[in-house]
Write a protein that holds these residues in place. Structure first.
Motif, PDB file in Angstrom:
ATOM      1  N   TYR A  29      35.207  48.240  53.054  1.00 35.69           N
ATOM      2  CA  TYR A  29      36.083  47.812  52.031  1.00 35.69           C
ATOM      3  C   TYR A  29      37.493  47.940  51.731  1.00 35.69           C
ATOM      4  O   TYR A  29      36.703  49.936  52.189  1.00 35.69           O
ATOM      5  N   THR A  36      40.977  38.726  45.004  1.00 33.91           N
ATOM      6  CA  THR A  36      40.637  36.876  45.669  1.00 33.91           C
ATOM      7  C   THR A  36      39.608  36.236  44.815  1.00 33.91           C
ATOM      8  O   THR A  36      39.697  35.957  43.517  1.00 33.91           O
ATOM      9  N   ASP A  37      39.958  34.687  44.967  1.00 37.19           N
ATOM     10  CA  ASP A  37      39.804  33.487  44.386  1.00 37.19           C
ATOM     11  C   ASP A  37      38.251  32.761  44.954  1.00 37.19           C
ATOM     12  O   ASP A  37      37.795  32.563  46.355  1.00 37.19           O
ATOM     13  N   SER A  38      37.436  33.754  44.058  1.00 36.60           N
ATOM     14  CA  SER A  38      35.555  34.020  43.868  1.00 36.60           C
ATOM     15  C   SER A  38      35.251  31.844  43.840  1.00 36.60           C
ATOM     16  O   SER A  38      34.567  31.764  43.547  1.00 36.60           O
ATOM     17  N   THR A 116      36.678  32.262  57.979  1.00 38.60           N
ATOM     18  CA  THR A 116      36.654  33.319  57.556  1.00 38.60           C
ATOM     19  C   THR A 116      34.739  34.051  58.125  1.00 38.60           C
ATOM     20  O   THR A 116      34.124  33.144  57.831  1.00 38.60           O
ATOM     21  N   GLU A 118      31.696  36.110  56.014  1.00 34.20           N
ATOM     22  CA  GLU A 118      31.871  36.887  54.373  1.00 34.20           C
ATOM     23  C   GLU A 118      30.378  37.562  54.610  1.00 34.20           C
ATOM     24  O   GLU A 118      29.629  37.701  53.947  1.00 34.20           O
ATOM     25  N   GLY A 140      35.573  36.600  49.116  1.00 39.63           N
ATOM     26  CA  GLY A 140      35.292  37.190  49.891  1.00 39.63           C
ATOM     27  C   GLY A 140      34.620  38.010  49.757  1.00 39.63           C
ATOM     28  O   GLY A 140      33.073  37.608  49.622  1.00 39.63           O
ATOM     29  N   ARG A 141      34.677  39.181  50.913  1.00 36.90           N
ATOM     30  CA  ARG A 141      33.301  39.829  51.325  1.00 36.90           C
ATOM     31  C   ARG A 141      33.677  41.110  50.661  1.00 36.90           C
ATOM     32  O   ARG A 141      32.792  42.466  51.208  1.00 36.90           O
ATOM     33  N   GLN A 142      34.764  41.593  49.891  1.00 32.07           N
ATOM     34  CA  GLN A 142      34.236  42.977  49.162  1.00 32.07           C
ATOM     35  C   GLN A 142      33.069  42.953  48.494  1.00 32.07           C
ATOM     36  O   GLN A 142      32.437  44.475  49.188  1.00 32.07           O
ATOM     37  N   SER A 184      34.349  45.674  40.087  1.00 29.62           N
ATOM     38  CA  SER A 184      35.176  44.357  39.585  1.00 29.62           C
ATOM     39  C   SER A 184      36.579  44.528  38.616  1.00 29.62           C
ATOM     40  O   SER A 184      37.342  43.676  38.557  1.00 29.62           O
ATOM     41  N   SER A 189      38.814  41.693  40.946  1.00 35.06           N
ATOM     42  CA  SER A 189      37.906  41.810  41.879  1.00 35.06           C
ATOM     43  C   SER A 189      37.129  40.476  41.458  1.00 35.06           C
ATOM     44  O   SER A 189      36.384  41.137  40.574  1.00 35.06           O
ATOM     45  N   ALA A 191      34.729  39.171  44.005  1.00 31.15           N
ATOM     46  CA  ALA A 191      33.806  37.697  44.755  1.00 31.15           C
ATOM     47  C   ALA A 191      32.019  38.190  44.706  1.00 31.15           C
ATOM     48  O   ALA A 191      31.999  39.219  43.342  1.00 31.15           O
TER      49      ALA A 191
END
Length: 374
Positions: A29, A36-38, A116, A118, A140-142, A184, A189, A191
């Motif tokens: 990370y 990101t858009d979660s 993607t 994830e 997202g992957r975070q 976050s 963030s 995610a």
């Protein structure tokens, strides 16, 4: 990396019409999470999986498979972390070392038809303790990467790991949730991540999960689910809990507390992260009912316990527990190793039309397995 049981590389023949391209490592990370858009803008119809157990025709599968398909190797612990993690809260006795029940393990991930990847996972075995985790990210992957890098640390360093492993897992989930939400909030963030983890100490198996990653034990040839699926569409108790907490259930999903639930909702009722559903900045101080409290389970393994399957919904949306256990048993009887069995499960899910990332950790069990593995 001494002391770790390494996953064997995939070197068998192609079984899914093409071999996944292995990458050298999973990305860590970033120091500052990108925004990101979660918020889930996917419609309910788009979330419906294929018919459970219905195998796709090979020509249909080939047409839906991206040309550049990526499979990710198992995440082993960085060498610089081994000393602090394994200098943990207990010193195993000789009896513990002789009673290690992990014979073999394997892990396979595939991006599937998604644009993607994830999913994240981790797997390692020591003479005194084994840890396996599958982390399914969204938005997202975070969050999945953060949980991958920190959950095992929180579990293995817990003071009560040996005496009260269920408490250790539950507390570790809560700790990682707090820490990630702090990050976050600072980095904006949003995610999130659902996950399942299994810890094996001698003949004691302890499992914890949030969301719809699931763990299934094969006992006497039959599946024994060890996790609770935190999904309002199939768990009425979770739907009731969310509404009693002041949250909103819309189309069997958890709606955002301050935005239109038609446009912003989650399929799961428990997850780590998802700051936009939890922090006052995004919810206007309204409760969503989304929590990260892990359900845990402890099982004493017996000679009837053959293997353990830990997987995300990319597998379970296409296969019943019975189908998965039967497929694994068949391949084990034919002499397949653990990594091959995990690959067979992933490829079967792809052939049945899985529309998600797919990650499977397969653990072969047996009494005093440590005696036969030098």
């Amino acid at each position: 990396m001494s002391g770790f049981a390494a996953i064997r590389a995939l070197d068998g023949p192609a079984v899914c019409q093409r071999r996944p391209v292995l990458c050298s490592n999973t990305a860590l990370y970033p120091s500052k999470f990108l925004k990101t858009d979660s918020f889930d803008l996917t419609t309910e119809a788009q979330h419906q999986p294929g018919v459970l157990g219905e195998r796709m025709p090979s020509e249909t599968y080939a047409a839906r498979t991206p040309l550049h398909h990526t499979s990710f190797p198992t995440r082993l612990l960085p060498s610089h972390l081994t000393s602090c993690i394994f200098g943990s809260s207990f010193s195993p006795s000789l009896t513990d070392r002789r009673r290690q029940w992990v014979r073999d393990f394997g892990a396979v991930s595939d991006q599937g038809i998604r644009s993607t990847m994830e999913d994240e996972h981790i797997a390692f075995v020591k003479p005194d303790v084994a840890f396996f985790g599958v982390y399914d990210g969204h938005g997202g992957r975070q969050c999945a990467v953060y949980v991958r890098d920190h959950l095992h640390d929180a579990v293995l360093q817990h003071a009560d790991l040996k005496a009260k492993p269920a408490r250790a897992i539950s507390d570790a989930f809560a700790q990682v949730e707090r820490d990630f939400l702090t990050l976050s909030d600072d980095a904006r963030s949003s995610a999130g991540c659902v996950c399942a983890a299994a810890v094996i100490q001698g003949d004691l198996l302890t499992v914890g999960n949030v969301g719809d990653c699931e763990v299934v034990l094969a006992r006497a040839g039959k599946p024994v689910p060890l996790t609770v699926k935190h999904n309002p569409s199939c768990n009425a108790a979770e739907a009731t809990r969310v509404t009693e907490a002041g949250g909103c259930i819309f189309n069997n999903r958890v709606g955002h507390p301050s935005l239109n639930p038609r446009l912003c909702s989650l399929a799961v009722s428990r997850a780590i992260g998802d700051a936009c559903f939890k922090l006052d900045t995004y919810t206007l101080s309204k409760p969503s009912g989304l929590i990260a409290d892990a359900d845990t389970c402890e099982v004493h393994l017996t000679p009837e316990d053959a293997f353990l399957i830990i997987a995300c919904d990319g597998l379970w949306d296409t296969m019943t527990y019975e189908d998965a256990v039967q497929l694994c048993a068949q391949h084990m009887e034919s002499g397949a190793d653990a990594n091959t069995v995990a690959e067979k499960l992933v490829c079967e899910a792809l052939m049945r039309g899985s529309r998600d990332n797919i990650t499977v950790v397969f653990v072969s069990l047996g009494p005093e397995a440590g005696k036969s593995k030098k």
